[in-house]
Design an enzyme around this catalytic site. Structure first.
Site, PDB file in Angstrom:
ATOM      1  N   GLU A 186      -4.635   4.075  -8.144  1.00 59.76           N
ATOM      2  CA  GLU A 186      -5.874   4.686  -7.666  1.00 59.76           C
ATOM      3  C   GLU A 186      -5.989   6.102  -8.208  1.00 59.76           C
ATOM      4  O   GLU A 186      -5.120   6.939  -7.967  1.00 59.76           O
ATOM      5  CB  GLU A 186      -5.937   4.700  -6.141  1.00 59.76           C
ATOM      6  CG  GLU A 186      -7.232   5.342  -5.641  1.00 59.76           C
ATOM      7  CD  GLU A 186      -7.356   5.423  -4.131  1.00 59.76           C
ATOM      8  OE1 GLU A 186      -8.175   6.229  -3.655  1.00 59.76           O
ATOM      9  OE2 GLU A 186      -6.637   4.682  -3.430  1.00 59.76           O
ATOM     10  N   LYS A 232      -7.329   9.578  -7.901  1.00 58.10           N
ATOM     11  CA  LYS A 232      -7.817  10.378  -6.773  1.00 58.10           C
ATOM     12  C   LYS A 232      -8.708  11.511  -7.274  1.00 58.10           C
ATOM     13  O   LYS A 232      -8.400  12.696  -7.121  1.00 58.10           O
ATOM     14  CB  LYS A 232      -6.636  10.914  -5.968  1.00 58.10           C
ATOM     15  CG  LYS A 232      -5.733   9.846  -5.386  1.00 58.10           C
ATOM     16  CD  LYS A 232      -6.447   8.988  -4.350  1.00 58.10           C
ATOM     17  CE  LYS A 232      -6.748   9.783  -3.096  1.00 58.10           C
ATOM     18  NZ  LYS A 232      -7.305   8.914  -2.028  1.00 58.10           N
ATOM     19  N   HIS A 281      -0.830  10.883  -2.451  1.00 55.80           N
ATOM     20  CA  HIS A 281      -2.145  10.478  -1.958  1.00 55.80           C
ATOM     21  C   HIS A 281      -3.111  11.639  -1.755  1.00 55.80           C
ATOM     22  O   HIS A 281      -4.246  11.607  -2.227  1.00 55.80           O
ATOM     23  CB  HIS A 281      -2.011   9.712  -0.633  1.00 55.80           C
ATOM     24  CG  HIS A 281      -3.324   9.293  -0.067  1.00 55.80           C
ATOM     25  ND1 HIS A 281      -4.061  10.086   0.803  1.00 55.80           N
ATOM     26  CD2 HIS A 281      -4.078   8.171  -0.260  1.00 55.80           C
ATOM     27  CE1 HIS A 281      -5.179   9.478   1.116  1.00 55.80           C
ATOM     28  NE2 HIS A 281      -5.218   8.303   0.486  1.00 55.80           N
ATOM     29  N   HIS A 290       0.845  -1.200   0.000  1.00 55.92           N
ATOM     30  CA  HIS A 290       0.000   0.000   0.000  1.00 55.92           C
ATOM     31  C   HIS A 290       0.877   1.245   0.000  1.00 55.92           C
ATOM     32  O   HIS A 290       1.647   1.474   0.932  1.00 55.92           O
ATOM     33  CB  HIS A 290      -0.898  -0.026   1.245  1.00 55.92           C
ATOM     34  CG  HIS A 290      -1.860   1.104   1.329  1.00 55.92           C
ATOM     35  ND1 HIS A 290      -1.831   2.012   2.361  1.00 55.92           N
ATOM     36  CD2 HIS A 290      -2.884   1.468   0.525  1.00 55.92           C
ATOM     37  CE1 HIS A 290      -2.806   2.884   2.205  1.00 55.92           C
ATOM     38  NE2 HIS A 290      -3.462   2.581   1.092  1.00 55.92           N
ATOM     39  N   ARG A 291       0.786   2.006  -1.087  1.00 54.28           N
ATOM     40  CA  ARG A 291       1.669   3.159  -1.299  1.00 54.28           C
ATOM     41  C   ARG A 291       3.137   2.716  -1.213  1.00 54.28           C
ATOM     42  O   ARG A 291       4.016   3.459  -0.796  1.00 54.28           O
ATOM     43  CB  ARG A 291       1.379   4.280  -0.293  1.00 54.28           C
ATOM     44  CG  ARG A 291      -0.091   4.701  -0.267  1.00 54.28           C
ATOM     45  CD  ARG A 291      -0.379   5.774   0.773  1.00 54.28           C
ATOM     46  NE  ARG A 291      -1.811   5.799   1.098  1.00 54.28           N
ATOM     47  CZ  ARG A 291      -2.355   6.496   2.069  1.00 54.28           C
ATOM     48  NH1 ARG A 291      -1.596   7.274   2.828  1.00 54.28           N
ATOM     49  NH2 ARG A 291      -3.656   6.445   2.307  1.00 54.28           N
ATOM     50  N   ASP A 350       0.416  -1.751   4.502  1.00 59.78           N
ATOM     51  CA  ASP A 350       1.590  -0.882   4.636  1.00 59.78           C
ATOM     52  C   ASP A 350       2.840  -1.692   4.965  1.00 59.78           C
ATOM     53  O   ASP A 350       3.956  -1.175   4.878  1.00 59.78           O
ATOM     54  CB  ASP A 350       1.369   0.142   5.761  1.00 59.78           C
ATOM     55  CG  ASP A 350       0.275   1.141   5.447  1.00 59.78           C
ATOM     56  OD1 ASP A 350       0.047   1.419   4.257  1.00 59.78           O
ATOM     57  OD2 ASP A 350      -0.354   1.650   6.398  1.00 59.78           O
TER      58      ASP A 350
END
Length: 244
Positions: A111, A113, A49, A7-8, A231
């Site tokens: 993703e 945004k 993000h 995640h990220r 994460d």
């Protein structure tokens, strides 16, 4: 098989949404990475993000008010000051170029945004970059803006789309199918074994977010979820190995 997505990148141990974070997730053995995309003032997809620069960089204000050149010069080390010299906001093009050249293929979840700010043309710009690097089969597009995912699918049907959500949806597998999506990405607290089973019966993949609790990781492996976002991909990989 339950796939593990960083995640990220490896956001628990590296500055989120930076190249060092993505590279760490893949080094650890993650099956894929997840990243977030906004448009700069000059309409270039940049990987960050938040709608603003304030939380994760030494800049301030909205991403949309700065050019890509201005954005990539910012310090994005955030709470990981030991990476101050390396952590920068990458362009989406930079990440995809790296991914396309990787010896071991991995999945890239992008993703969009655009649920708070409507970035005109974001879908087309992202899809054009994906096609430029011939990553159609390795990319998943996701968003909380479900209309955007319908538009993305119309623009390029070969690229998988997934619907993000945080609150319970009645029969989300039916909803996803009507939108042409191949997957749902629900908040972990909304996920039950029954949802995964019913989604599988309807050919819809389930990949919950953001799963950092070890008990929840064990549970998702037991339920044979299609994947999840974490994460801490290193921790998830250790648990997966221990189950085998």
């Amino acid at each position: 098989m339950t796939l593990i997505f960083g995640h990220r990148g490896a956001a628990g141990t590296r500055p989120e949404n930076t190249m060092i974070s993505f590279k760490e997730a893949i080094r650890l053995g993650a099956d894929g990475i997840e990243l977030d995309v906004h448009l700069s003032k000059d309409h270039i997809p940049v990987v960050i993000h938040d709608e603003t620069l304030d939380r994760t960089t030494n800049g301030s204000g909205f991403v949309k008010d700065y050019s890509a050149d201005e954005i990539v010069r910012l310090d994005a080390s955030w709470k990981f000051e030991e990476y101050k010299e390396e952590a920068r906001i990458p362009l989406l093009k930079e990440v995809l170029e790296w991914a396309s050249a990787s010896a071991e293929p991995f999945i890239i979840n992008i993703e969009l945004k655009n649920n708070m700010i409507e970035y005109s043309g974001l879908e087309e710009k992202v899809i054009n970059l994906v096609k430029q690097f011939e990553l159609d089969e390795r990319v998943i597009l996701s968003s909380f803006n479900h209309s955007s995912m319908v538009l993305a699918l119309k623009t390029e049907p070969r690229i998988e789309t997934a619907l993000l959500y945080t609150d319970g949806i009645y029969k989300p597998y039916d909803y996803a199918r009507r939108a042409g999506a191949r997957a749902i990405h629900p908040l972990m607290r909304t996920v039950k074994n029954e949802l995964i089973d019913l989604s599988r019966e309807n050919s819809i993949s389930v990949r919950p977010f953001t799963v950092n609790d070890e008990k929840e990781m064990h549970m998702l492996f037991e339920w044979e979820s299609d994947g999840f976002f974490t994460d801490y991909p290193g921790k998830a990989i250790e648990i997966k190995k221990s189950i085998k």
